[in-house]
Scaffold this active site. Sequence first.
Site, PDB file in Angstrom:
ATOM      1  N   LYS A   1       3.170 -27.844 -39.303  1.00 53.60           N
ATOM      2  CA  LYS A   1       3.999 -28.389 -38.227  1.00 53.60           C
ATOM      3  C   LYS A   1       5.352 -27.689 -38.197  1.00 53.60           C
ATOM      4  O   LYS A   1       5.839 -27.300 -37.134  1.00 53.60           O
ATOM      5  CB  LYS A   1       4.170 -29.908 -38.405  1.00 53.60           C
ATOM      6  CG  LYS A   1       2.910 -30.669 -37.996  1.00 53.60           C
ATOM      7  CD  LYS A   1       2.910 -32.121 -38.454  1.00 53.60           C
ATOM      8  CE  LYS A   1       1.547 -32.742 -38.118  1.00 53.60           C
ATOM      9  NZ  LYS A   1       1.354 -34.074 -38.703  1.00 53.60           N
TER      10      LYS A   1
ATOM     11  N   GLN B   1       4.744 -38.371 -41.865  1.00 55.55           N
ATOM     12  CA  GLN B   1       3.355 -38.002 -42.128  1.00 55.55           C
ATOM     13  C   GLN B   1       2.596 -39.179 -42.752  1.00 55.55           C
ATOM     14  O   GLN B   1       3.033 -39.739 -43.758  1.00 55.55           O
ATOM     15  CB  GLN B   1       3.337 -36.772 -43.056  1.00 55.55           C
ATOM     16  CG  GLN B   1       1.962 -36.206 -43.309  1.00 55.55           C
ATOM     17  CD  GLN B   1       1.314 -35.612 -42.045  1.00 55.55           C
ATOM     18  OE1 GLN B   1       1.958 -34.907 -41.268  1.00 55.55           O
ATOM     19  NE2 GLN B   1       0.049 -35.919 -41.836  1.00 55.55           N
TER      20      GLN B   1
ATOM     21  N   ASP C   1       5.322 -38.897 -32.297  1.00 50.39           N
ATOM     22  CA  ASP C   1       3.912 -39.209 -32.561  1.00 50.39           C
ATOM     23  C   ASP C   1       3.379 -40.212 -31.533  1.00 50.39           C
ATOM     24  O   ASP C   1       2.169 -40.383 -31.403  1.00 50.39           O
ATOM     25  CB  ASP C   1       3.766 -39.818 -33.971  1.00 50.39           C
ATOM     26  CG  ASP C   1       3.034 -38.889 -34.923  1.00 50.39           C
ATOM     27  OD1 ASP C   1       2.386 -37.942 -34.439  1.00 50.39           O
ATOM     28  OD2 ASP C   1       3.116 -39.113 -36.146  1.00 50.39           O
TER      29      ASP C   1
END
Length: 300
Positions: A55, A99, A122
Amino acid sequence: MAKATIIDGKHFAARLRVSIAVQVARLKADHDLTPGLAVVLVGEDPASQIYVRNKGLQAREAGMNSFEHRLPADTSQTELLARIVELNRDSAVNGILVQLPLPKRIDPEAVIEAIAVEKDVDGFHPFNAGLLAVGGAGMVPCTPLGCLMMLKHYAGKLVGQRALVLGRSNIVGKPMAALLLREHCTVTIAHSRTRDLADECRRADILVAATGRAHMVKGDWIKPGATVIDVGINRIPTPDGKGRLVGDVDFDSAVAVAGAITPVPGGVGPMTIACLLLNTLNATCRQHGLPVPEVGPAAE
Ligand code: NDP
């Protein structure tokens, strides 16, 4: 026998990232703004470390600033929440991603809810989930967003198509169904309690499988010519002990029936990270009162 078009998610995602990089450069040139993505990792889970590294790498390649926050495995929930508060306040950070999975002691919902709604790249915050449900302009979870982009490209006009979403998680199944509904598909959501699953699948013009069950969807469950998006990532054993990744769809039998299908790996996965960058770009624009740019995969 007819063979499906294989949807090359890697290539599609690479073209999308080119298009994002162009917009990032424009934002820098016209407004002196550089989107910043903060990724927070707690602990040393090897798969999560690879995801976080990728990422960061792809954010930098797109011209963004990447801030990696690696916290020790014994970080407390209070400490993690305090870090999120700092990131919420940091004007150089436009997007925050924690995460998952988190260590068992930490409540993922409390963490997700602590992220500022406008930085929730997200798209997991209940406020953004609510906006998606009522058709508002919020942050959309990256995996279903990537699936939708590929469907728009490969499944023809979506209006009126019968779509079956297999799986009802908050991060894939439910937002996927909401997105397809927004595109005027006739949407069915199937799950572990669904009766006659194979029959439900056979009716679908579009089938999105997100169950985490290796090779569950067989070729004879698929309507001839259907577009199949396989979200599943499952590691199955191999004789050499290394294992290999497969999807929720039995690719070898499905490819002979479907009209188009994503492989695993190389289908949905690469699009998920590209859509994270897209959400970060869009978040930056919104935070500065700028219009969200039109971004799609760059021409070949
Ligand atoms: P979850 O475990 O949260 O949800 C799985 C869903 O599948 C549940 O709704 C469950 O039903 C349903 N399900 C499980 N078994 C069956 C069955 N036998 N028949 C019908 N439905 C079933 O998983 P996620 O949504 O988080 O992820 C799904 C898959 O996608 C995983 O393999 C994951 O690794 C992968 N993934 C891939 C991503 C990518 O970037 N490519 C990103 C995110 C996930 P019920 O609700 O009734 O339990």
